[in-house]
Structure formats: C-alpha cells, structure tokens
Enzyme design. Sequence first.
Site, short mmCIF file in Angstrom:
data_model
loop_
_atom_site.label_atom_id
_atom_site.label_comp_id
_atom_site.label_asym_id
_atom_site.label_seq_id
_atom_site.Cartn_x
_atom_site.Cartn_y
_atom_site.Cartn_z
CG HIS A 8 -0.09 0.27 2.35
ND1 HIS A 8 -0.25 1.22 3.51
CD2 HIS A 8 0.12 -0.47 3.64
CE1 HIS A 8 0.43 1.28 3.95
NE2 HIS A 8 0.49 -0.13 3.74
CB CYS A 9 0.96 4.32 -1.73
SG CYS A 9 -0.07 3.82 -2.56
CB ALA A 10 -0.10 8.18 0.78
CB THR A 11 -4.11 7.74 -0.96
OG1 THR A 11 -3.75 7.58 -2.48
CG2 THR A 11 -4.13 8.64 -0.31
NE ARG A 12 -2.76 5.55 -5.38
CZ ARG A 12 -1.77 5.97 -6.31
NH1 ARG A 12 -1.95 5.44 -7.76
NH2 ARG A 12 -1.10 6.50 -5.91
#
Length: 483
Positions: free
Chosen positions: A25-29
């Site tokens: 995962h990244c910051a939002t996804r």
Amino acid sequence: MNHKKIAEEILTAIGGKDNVSAAAHCATRLRLVLNDESAIDQGALDNMDVVKGTFSTGGQYQIILGSGTVNEVYKHFASMTGLSEMSTKDVKEAGAKKLNPIQQFVKMLSDIFVPIIPAIVAGGLLMGLNNVLTAQDLFIDGKSLVDAYPNMADLAALINTFANAAFVFLPILIGFSATQRFGGNPYLGAALGMLMVHPDLLNGYNYADAMLKNEVPVWHIFGLDIEKVAYQGTVLPVLAASFILAKIETFLRRIVPSALDNLLTPLLSIFITGLLTFTIVGPLTRSAGNLLTDGIVWMYDTTGVIGGLIFGLLYAPIVITGMHHSFIAVETQLLADIAKTGGSFLFAIATMSNIAQGAATLAVLKITKDAKVKGTASAAGISALLGITEPAMFGVNLKLRYPFIGAIVGSAAGSGFVTLFKVKAVALGAAGLPGIISIRPDTIVPYIIGMAVAFAVAFTVTIVLAKRAAKKEANIRKEGIVA
C-alpha cells in the site's frame, strides 16, 4: 469502521486470496498484483462506501481507500492472504512481469528518467526565471527587466549558469540512473557520463558549426580517426552507452578472478564502453536523436492546430495504456536542445488533458445525486486540476464513460488553442494549474487561456452528455413500463 470486515469484502471481490500474488500500500491505495483481473467483481467494489475508486495500471490493480484507512485495511488484508510485508517497489517489480514487451520498454524509460526529473525541473524553472528577467516586452514595452535595470544583469547570468548545469551535464545524470536500471554500477555510469561531456572534447552544441567549417577535432589512433566530440544535451547516446556498460561489467564480473575484479572490471568496462561510444554508438545514436527531435519539431510546426487537436484528443487514451511515460525521454531531449526546439510542447498538451479531466469530474460532482460519487469526484477533480489525474480518470470518468468523452473533447480544444499560439514549456513540472511557472514567459497568457478553454469545453460537454444519458435512460424506463 470495521477494517477487518472491509479487508474481507475486498478480498472476496477480487477473487479470493488465491488470486493475489503480491500486495502493498501507498499513502492512499491498496496496490495489488492479481493472477487474473477478470475475476474481479467490480460491482461489489463500486458498492463499497470505503472504496473511493479503482484502476489498473502497470500490471497493478489499485484500490483507493484514503489515507489512514488503507494502512489498517492492509494489515488485515496481508494477514488473510498470508503475504509477508512488501514494499511498493516489490509490488511494482511483480506487476512489471505481467507487462508486454512494449509496456516493459516504456516502464524502463520511466524507471530511468523519473529519478532525475527533480534535477531537470530545477534547471528548467531556473531557466524560466532567467527568461522572465531577460524577455523583452514581458513587463516593459521594448525592454527586458535586465535592460531596464542593468544592475540585475549579473543576477540573470548567475541564474542562467545554474539553469544550464543539469542540461550541460545531462549525460552524467542519465548515465548514473540508466546504468543502475540496467544492472550495472551507477558510479561507473556517472563516470561514463563525465567522459561524454569532458571539457577536452568539442562541446556538443558546437558540433554542427564545426562540421560546416571542417574543424571537428579527431584522435588519430592506429590509422583510425575518432571524433573528439562531447554529447551535451543528448539522451539516446548515453542511454545506449549505459546499456553496453552495464552488460560488459556484468560479463566481466563473471569471468574475472575475484582477486583482480576490483582492478580489471572497472578499467575494462569504462575503456571498452568509451571506445565503442566514440567510434560507433555515439555517432549513430546522436544522428538518431537528432532525427527524432527534428521529426517531432517538424510534426509540431507542420500539423499546427490540427496536430494539436489530434494529440489532445488521444493524450488521455495514451495515459490509459501507460505509454505516456515514454514522453519523458522525448521531453528531456526537447528541453536539453531548447535553443533549437524552443521548449516542450508536450507539457502544454498534457496540461490541457489534465485540466479537462478535472473539469469533467467536477461536472459530474455538479450533476450527480450519488453521495459516494460526489465524495470521490470532489477530491479527484481538484487533484486533476493540480496535475494528478488517476483518481479522476479511473475513479470517475472512465467508469461513467460520458465524462471521459467530455474530457477528451475539452483536451482537444485546449490543445488546439495552445498549439495555435506555440505554447511551450522550459521545464518539467506539474502539468496543471501550477504548471504556469514551467511555461516560457512569452506564452504564459495563451497557456492560461488554453486551460480555461479546456475546462469550459470539457465541463459543458460533460453536462450535455449527462443530460442526454439521463433522458435516454428515462425513455428506456418509460418504454419498459408501457410494454
């Protein structure tokens, strides 16, 4: 919010844990690599309030959950799938294995150029600042700021020196990044780049004049004449040379005895690659690069507004395929040879597309009554206006279809307008509202008007198409009731 339940619902919707080969995962996804994307129950994901949008790109299926939420959901998701903690880089590499050869080539270019973009952006923006100081008629009729205030001349000269550095020594940046990407020692790649812009060589920018005057210096070695010409502002020669360097180094590491490896491998790698660069690779790829640049400039100058309209219409579909990443290499060449090209027209067209995508998404925000779509469209529309279009394009416009049509029509209109006025960028940057600072000073006004045109057309066309779609749906329901 029950994060465990959300993770379970997402896992079920994407085909179960057996369909997941990698996840991070990244910051939002949530960023997933799935074995079979056709197994996804898209309707189930769309009906989840927590899911703000989904899209597939670069071999990854990405689910937008928002900051904070994605971290908690991922913890449960990873536990359910039995996957160990992975970085986004790991997932990116896993996704790349699913790409076809063309997509892998585009990804390779992206991997090489994305890391050096900050240096190019910094140089380009400084170049824009220098242009503000030296451009005539920008603030004062018939004069530049330097003409009106001579005490600013040295400041402009200093800024110009700072601005040119990244482009004069571009082969060093590309050599480091490309050699690393091809599996070689990046510091050998940087050394190769230094060799290609060594001050003992004829400056690459003066090569054409020296050829006309028959004054190109050469090395005379065993009856062979090798031109002593540097490669300032070039892209293809150092890309090809870096690839050769990495492969030669890798080969030598396998056959040179370990006791001599640190001595012989760097020596032979640089010497052999350097010799090939100046005798064969460099001259051939320099000519190819010049033909590419000349061809792009010719196409832009010849096709004019029609070419701009077509490119603007096709830009977003190109983004869907991921092929737009290859434009980074082209833009770098256009900016590196700015004296001949005047800058990059690709940046202006990318901006028109992004603004149009944002406008179409905001039009959806205005007309939709779906609370979830409104929530996604509000954030995604603003993001697109600032240059980040994935949430708008994949989360709203492509799903509803008619906003995407409105967006590409708006993009075509704006692109045609900026092409008419020869709007060009002197730097890479955010292709949206903040992109004003990247634009050549004498074309800033047409750039702003072009954004307004792209926004207005996309917004209006999307509203019209939405009303038409609603009317058509109402007629279908009416006919169904009558029947």
